[in-house]
Design an enzyme around this catalytic site. Structure first.
Site, mmCIF file in Angstrom:
data_model
loop_
_atom_site.group_PDB
_atom_site.id
_atom_site.type_symbol
_atom_site.label_atom_id
_atom_site.label_comp_id
_atom_site.label_asym_id
_atom_site.label_seq_id
_atom_site.Cartn_x
_atom_site.Cartn_y
_atom_site.Cartn_z
ATOM 1 N N CYS A 89 -0.881 9.652 2.898
ATOM 2 C CA CYS A 89 -0.845 9.184 1.515
ATOM 3 C C CYS A 89 -2.034 9.713 0.728
ATOM 4 O O CYS A 89 -1.995 9.774 -0.499
ATOM 5 C CB CYS A 89 -0.795 7.663 1.468
ATOM 6 S SG CYS A 89 -2.114 6.855 2.391
ATOM 7 N N GLU A 142 0.872 -1.180 0.000
ATOM 8 C CA GLU A 142 0.000 0.000 0.000
ATOM 9 C C GLU A 142 0.908 1.229 0.000
ATOM 10 O O GLU A 142 1.639 1.465 0.967
ATOM 11 C CB GLU A 142 -0.925 -0.044 1.212
ATOM 12 C CG GLU A 142 -1.838 -1.277 1.176
ATOM 13 C CD GLU A 142 -2.662 -1.480 2.423
ATOM 14 O OE1 GLU A 142 -2.396 -0.783 3.427
ATOM 15 O OE2 GLU A 142 -3.564 -2.333 2.413
#
Length: 528
Positions: A327, A293
């Site tokens: 993110c 991820e």
């Protein structure tokens, strides 16, 4: 006598990343009490958690608070041998945990989630001290951790343990099933920016599925990792099922990646490390599951038909919440020319009004950057923006705080379309804004990136919204969201995962298909 009932306790206020209000007095009183407890836990020395026991620290490293430089604690600098011991313990424990009836497993995991929620205030305060999150951000992180674990338990329950009867082509002597079974041992390598949610969430998914876990927290948030291990122990996980090893990526992380006793690996971090090293190098003898991820270069698009107040608020919150160290942070904005200047003015006004300081203070919305590396990235980006474009707001280091990690949230404009600030994930509070002539141009520029994590859109026009939904390349999209243009997903509400260079599986955390990634399918046929 007339019977009287006891007064019902006030329901606990649920804090998520979309919580806009900060005026609940009971919440702040509870947080202040948690902060007092948290401060009493600072400065200690912490070992490793291996095979259900706390292994005393040998060589240690220091973690200091980005708020004021005070000592958070000293933490064991784990070695390759420590990781090998943890993996060996996990391999011994994994078969028994896999054989544990799934209802018993999820009962233990739900207890772990409840223990996290019960300690929400203390854990949030420790997180604020350790990585610089404000009150609501830290409280949301802790609550999300518990809700991720609960959601994966719920998914296991809703799918009856992922054990399903299949067809038999009309032959009643044939009995077929599809069963998902755990792989064995998973390594979980977590980042600093969501030190509980991106640790407890993936570890929880692996554990619910029946795997044992060896977990490495970020060296910027080791105390959160220690706390998660303590809670796992309190929840009653069998010895060896959950192990925690702190230390450098070059030793602890490398051993987890290279050790053949690890059956699956989940890494959350940068594209450079996640794709170029973890994803490409983890499988050696045969393919093994690896979930990577990674980051994002997340765009927001503001149409000429947008509510500009709503758009400016949403972009400000997503660009500068936790200093852009997410993110999912909004780092690019494309605004149609007729409303460009008006939007820029509103965004700058909101940005200049942000309260900056010690994030444990209830009045403060933005704290420091996490470390000197982040500060260096900010300095470099601001210098380039001043040279090649225009700084609309911010662009300076703020004096008068406890460390030199406090910086002004920054808006930049007039950068060339091929400038690296449009391309590189910076992880700092800096957003670039550009004027575009059409929605098609905005979508084309938004998609012109290796990343595809989140994206936001503001428009009151239904046809434009449908065009955005159809064309944007991102795993998580938000439309007309004041609480955050590109940030703020919640388990069971907005599954969170990326496309392209933002993720490797296309399955989103907190979603319907996540926990299955920690298992593999077995087709079973029994003939009478």
């Amino acid at each position: 006598m007339t019977a009287t009932s006891e007064p019902r306790p006030e329901p606990r206020l649920k804090i998520t990343y979309a919580t806009l209000r900060n005026d609940n007095e009971q919440l702040h009183a509870s947080y202040d009490a948690g902060l007092l407890t948290a401060r009493g836990e600072l400065g200690g020395t912490h070992g490793l958690f291996v095979n259900g026991e706390w292994r005393p620290a040998g060589e240690t490293f220091e973690k200091r608070s980005p708020i004021d430089g005070s000592l958070v604690g000293r933490f064991a600098k784990g070695t390759r041998q420590d990781v090998r011991d943890a993996v060996a313990a996990a391999r011994v424990a994994a078969p028994g945990w896999a054989r544990t009836p799934w209802r018993e497993r999820i009962a233990i995991m739900r207890r772990m989630a409840d223990l996290i929620s019960e300690r929400q205030m203390e854990l949030a305060a420790l997180m604020a001290i350790e990585v610089g999150k404000n009150r609501l951000e830290a409280l949301g992180d802790v609550e999300e951790t518990a809700d991720l674990i609960r959601y994966y338990c719920d998914q296991f329950e809703a799918n009856d343990g992922f054990d399903h009867v299949m067809g038999n082509l009309g032959d009643n002597t044939v009995h077929t099933r599809s069963v998902l079974k755990p792989h064995g041992v998973w390594a979980v390598i977590s980042p600093f920016n969501f030190p509980m949610a991106l640790s407890g969430g993936p570890s929880g998914g692996a554990l619910v599925a029946g795997n044992a876990v060896v977990y490495k927290p970020s060296s910027d948030s080791p105390l959160c990792g220690v706390k998660l291990a303590q809670i796992a122990e309190l929840a009653g996980l069998p010895h060896g099922v959950f192990n925690m090893v702190t230390g450098p990526g070059a030793t602890v992380g490398a051993e987890l990646q290279e050790n053949e006793g690890v059956d699956g690996l989940l890494f959350t971090g940068s594209y450079e490390i996640g794709f170029n090293h973890v994803f490409k190098e983890f499988s050696r003898v045969f393919p093994k599951p690896v979930i990577v991820e990674m980051g994002g270069k997340n765009p927001a698009i503001v149409s000429a038909k947008a509510d500009l107040e709503e758009a400016a608020e949403g972009v400000m919150r997503s660009a500068f919440g936790y200093g852009g160290q997410k993110c999912s942070a909004c780092s690019r904005v494309y605004v149609q020319t007729p409303v460009y200047e008006a939007f820029l003015d509103k965004l700058a006004e909101k940005t200049r009004a942000i309260a900056i300081g010690d994030p444990t203070d209830r009045k403060i919305w933005l704290g420091p950057l996490v470390n000197a590396r982040a500060r260096a990235k900010y300095d470099a980006a601001v210098a380039e923006a001043k040279r090649d474009g225009r700084v609309v707001a911010g662009g300076e280091v703020l004096a008068g705080h406890g460390t030199d990690l406090y910086v002004a949230p920054t808006i930049v404009a007039d950068l060339p379309a091929d400038h690296r600030i449009w391309r590189d994930e910076l992880f700092v509070p800096l957003v670039a804004v550009a004027a575009v002539e059409s929605l098609d141009e905005a979508i084309r520029r938004a998609n012109d990136t290796i990343y595809g994590l989140t994206a936001g859109f503001y428009s009151e026009d239904k046809a434009e919204i449908e065009r955005f939904e159809e064309a944007i390349e991102a795993g998580v999209i938000y439309i007309n969201r004041r609480a955050g243009a590109t940030t703020g997903a919640w388990p069971g509400i907005q599954p969170f995962g990326g496309w392209k260079g933002s993720g490797t599986t296309g399955k989103a955390s907190g979603g319907l298909y996540y926990v299955q990634q920690f298992m593999r399918e077995q087709s079973q046929t029994l003939v009478d």
